[in-house]
Design a protein around this motif. Structure first.
Motif, PDB file in Angstrom:
ATOM      1  N   VAL A  96       5.470  -4.164  -3.088  1.00  0.00           N
ATOM      2  CA  VAL A  96       4.538  -4.643  -4.120  1.00  0.00           C
ATOM      3  C   VAL A  96       3.258  -3.815  -4.181  1.00  0.00           C
ATOM      4  O   VAL A  96       2.875  -3.372  -5.273  1.00  0.00           O
ATOM      5  CB  VAL A  96       4.258  -6.156  -3.970  1.00  0.00           C
ATOM      6  CG1 VAL A  96       3.143  -6.599  -4.901  1.00  0.00           C
ATOM      7  CG2 VAL A  96       5.535  -6.945  -4.248  1.00  0.00           C
ATOM      8  N   PRO A  97       2.587  -3.522  -3.071  1.00  0.00           N
ATOM      9  CA  PRO A  97       1.391  -2.671  -3.180  1.00  0.00           C
ATOM     10  C   PRO A  97       1.721  -1.281  -3.718  1.00  0.00           C
ATOM     11  O   PRO A  97       0.967  -0.720  -4.510  1.00  0.00           O
ATOM     12  CB  PRO A  97       0.860  -2.598  -1.751  1.00  0.00           C
ATOM     13  CG  PRO A  97       1.458  -3.748  -1.048  1.00  0.00           C
ATOM     14  CD  PRO A  97       2.774  -4.006  -1.718  1.00  0.00           C
ATOM     15  N   PHE A  98       2.842  -0.733  -3.298  1.00  0.00           N
ATOM     16  CA  PHE A  98       3.303   0.573  -3.778  1.00  0.00           C
ATOM     17  C   PHE A  98       3.480   0.555  -5.295  1.00  0.00           C
ATOM     18  O   PHE A  98       2.987   1.410  -6.013  1.00  0.00           O
ATOM     19  CB  PHE A  98       4.625   0.901  -3.071  1.00  0.00           C
ATOM     20  CG  PHE A  98       5.313   2.143  -3.535  1.00  0.00           C
ATOM     21  CD1 PHE A  98       4.887   3.393  -3.104  1.00  0.00           C
ATOM     22  CD2 PHE A  98       6.410   2.067  -4.371  1.00  0.00           C
ATOM     23  CE1 PHE A  98       5.545   4.544  -3.512  1.00  0.00           C
ATOM     24  CE2 PHE A  98       7.071   3.218  -4.792  1.00  0.00           C
ATOM     25  CZ  PHE A  98       6.635   4.452  -4.356  1.00  0.00           C
ATOM     26  N   VAL A  99       4.169  -0.459  -5.792  1.00  0.00           N
ATOM     27  CA  VAL A  99       4.433  -0.598  -7.223  1.00  0.00           C
ATOM     28  C   VAL A  99       3.135  -0.798  -8.003  1.00  0.00           C
ATOM     29  O   VAL A  99       2.928  -0.171  -9.054  1.00  0.00           O
ATOM     30  CB  VAL A  99       5.417  -1.771  -7.465  1.00  0.00           C
ATOM     31  CG1 VAL A  99       5.445  -2.200  -8.908  1.00  0.00           C
ATOM     32  CG2 VAL A  99       6.805  -1.386  -6.985  1.00  0.00           C
ATOM     33  N   LEU A 100       2.269  -1.647  -7.512  1.00  0.00           N
ATOM     34  CA  LEU A 100       1.005  -1.892  -8.210  1.00  0.00           C
ATOM     35  C   LEU A 100       0.142  -0.635  -8.262  1.00  0.00           C
ATOM     36  O   LEU A 100      -0.517  -0.370  -9.270  1.00  0.00           O
ATOM     37  CB  LEU A 100       0.255  -3.050  -7.561  1.00  0.00           C
ATOM     38  CG  LEU A 100       0.923  -4.417  -7.714  1.00  0.00           C
ATOM     39  CD1 LEU A 100       0.148  -5.473  -6.938  1.00  0.00           C
ATOM     40  CD2 LEU A 100       1.083  -4.803  -9.168  1.00  0.00           C
ATOM     41  N   TRP A 101       0.165   0.155  -7.193  1.00  0.00           N
ATOM     42  CA  TRP A 101      -0.592   1.405  -7.188  1.00  0.00           C
ATOM     43  C   TRP A 101      -0.049   2.360  -8.255  1.00  0.00           C
ATOM     44  O   TRP A 101      -0.803   2.941  -9.022  1.00  0.00           O
ATOM     45  CB  TRP A 101      -0.552   2.058  -5.807  1.00  0.00           C
ATOM     46  CG  TRP A 101      -1.352   3.315  -5.767  1.00  0.00           C
ATOM     47  CD1 TRP A 101      -2.692   3.414  -5.552  1.00  0.00           C
ATOM     48  CD2 TRP A 101      -0.877   4.639  -5.998  1.00  0.00           C
ATOM     49  NE1 TRP A 101      -3.070   4.743  -5.622  1.00  0.00           N
ATOM     50  CE2 TRP A 101      -1.972   5.509  -5.896  1.00  0.00           C
ATOM     51  CE3 TRP A 101       0.380   5.174  -6.274  1.00  0.00           C
ATOM     52  CZ2 TRP A 101      -1.867   6.885  -6.054  1.00  0.00           C
ATOM     53  CZ3 TRP A 101       0.490   6.543  -6.440  1.00  0.00           C
ATOM     54  CH2 TRP A 101      -0.626   7.383  -6.332  1.00  0.00           C
ATOM     55  N   ALA A 128       7.530   9.275 -11.557  1.00  0.00           N
ATOM     56  CA  ALA A 128       6.794   9.478 -10.308  1.00  0.00           C
ATOM     57  C   ALA A 128       7.247   8.493  -9.236  1.00  0.00           C
ATOM     58  O   ALA A 128       7.370   8.852  -8.065  1.00  0.00           O
ATOM     59  CB  ALA A 128       5.297   9.340 -10.560  1.00  0.00           C
ATOM     60  N   CYS A 129       7.521   7.276  -9.638  1.00  0.00           N
ATOM     61  CA  CYS A 129       7.987   6.265  -8.694  1.00  0.00           C
ATOM     62  C   CYS A 129       9.348   6.647  -8.119  1.00  0.00           C
ATOM     63  O   CYS A 129       9.568   6.556  -6.911  1.00  0.00           O
ATOM     64  CB  CYS A 129       8.050   4.909  -9.401  1.00  0.00           C
ATOM     65  SG  CYS A 129       8.359   3.549  -8.283  1.00  0.00           S
ATOM     66  N   VAL A 130      10.248   7.105  -8.950  1.00  0.00           N
ATOM     67  CA  VAL A 130      11.573   7.531  -8.486  1.00  0.00           C
ATOM     68  C   VAL A 130      11.446   8.730  -7.545  1.00  0.00           C
ATOM     69  O   VAL A 130      12.102   8.791  -6.505  1.00  0.00           O
ATOM     70  CB  VAL A 130      12.494   7.854  -9.679  1.00  0.00           C
ATOM     71  CG1 VAL A 130      13.762   8.567  -9.225  1.00  0.00           C
ATOM     72  CG2 VAL A 130      12.844   6.581 -10.437  1.00  0.00           C
ATOM     73  N   GLU A 131      10.595   9.675  -7.898  1.00  0.00           N
ATOM     74  CA  GLU A 131      10.420  10.870  -7.072  1.00  0.00           C
ATOM     75  C   GLU A 131       9.820  10.556  -5.711  1.00  0.00           C
ATOM     76  O   GLU A 131       9.993  11.326  -4.766  1.00  0.00           O
ATOM     77  CB  GLU A 131       9.567  11.897  -7.807  1.00  0.00           C
ATOM     78  CG  GLU A 131      10.289  12.519  -8.976  1.00  0.00           C
ATOM     79  CD  GLU A 131       9.424  13.432  -9.825  1.00  0.00           C
ATOM     80  OE1 GLU A 131       8.180  13.443  -9.633  1.00  0.00           O
ATOM     81  OE2 GLU A 131       9.989  14.134 -10.681  1.00  0.00           O
ATOM     82  N   ALA A 132       9.146   9.432  -5.578  1.00  0.00           N
ATOM     83  CA  ALA A 132       8.554   9.050  -4.293  1.00  0.00           C
ATOM     84  C   ALA A 132       9.604   8.623  -3.283  1.00  0.00           C
ATOM     85  O   ALA A 132       9.356   8.621  -2.082  1.00  0.00           O
ATOM     86  CB  ALA A 132       7.533   7.936  -4.498  1.00  0.00           C
TER      87      ALA A 132
END
Length: 72
Positions: free
Chosen positions: A13-18, A33-37
């Motif tokens: 959740v913190p990752f997604v919100l960021w 960007a989220c997928v690439e992380a």
């Protein structure tokens, strides 16, 4: 802050919100960007996409490029 690789809400959740806050004006960039992380990419990208889509909408060409859905 984790990338969802442990699949816990405290991590994801913190990752997604960021990501959603950082890329709030660009759906494509936010999801990509989220997928690439890495980590639990399908879950975190879906969460980021849902949040950012509330602000920007989904790019018009994305629904046409998805996998076909089975008949109802």
């Amino acid at each position: 802050m984790g990338n969802g690789s442990h699949s816990t809400a405290q991590d994801s959740v913190p990752f997604v919100l960021w990501f959603a806050a950082t890329h709030a004006d660009d759906y494509r960039v936010a999801v990509t960007a989220c997928v690439e992380a890495g980590g639990d990419m399908d879950t975190t990208a879906a969460m980021v996409g849902g949040i950012v889509a509330c602000r920007t909408g989904v790019p018009a060409d994305w629904p046409a490029r998805r996998e076909p859905l089975p008949p109802a």
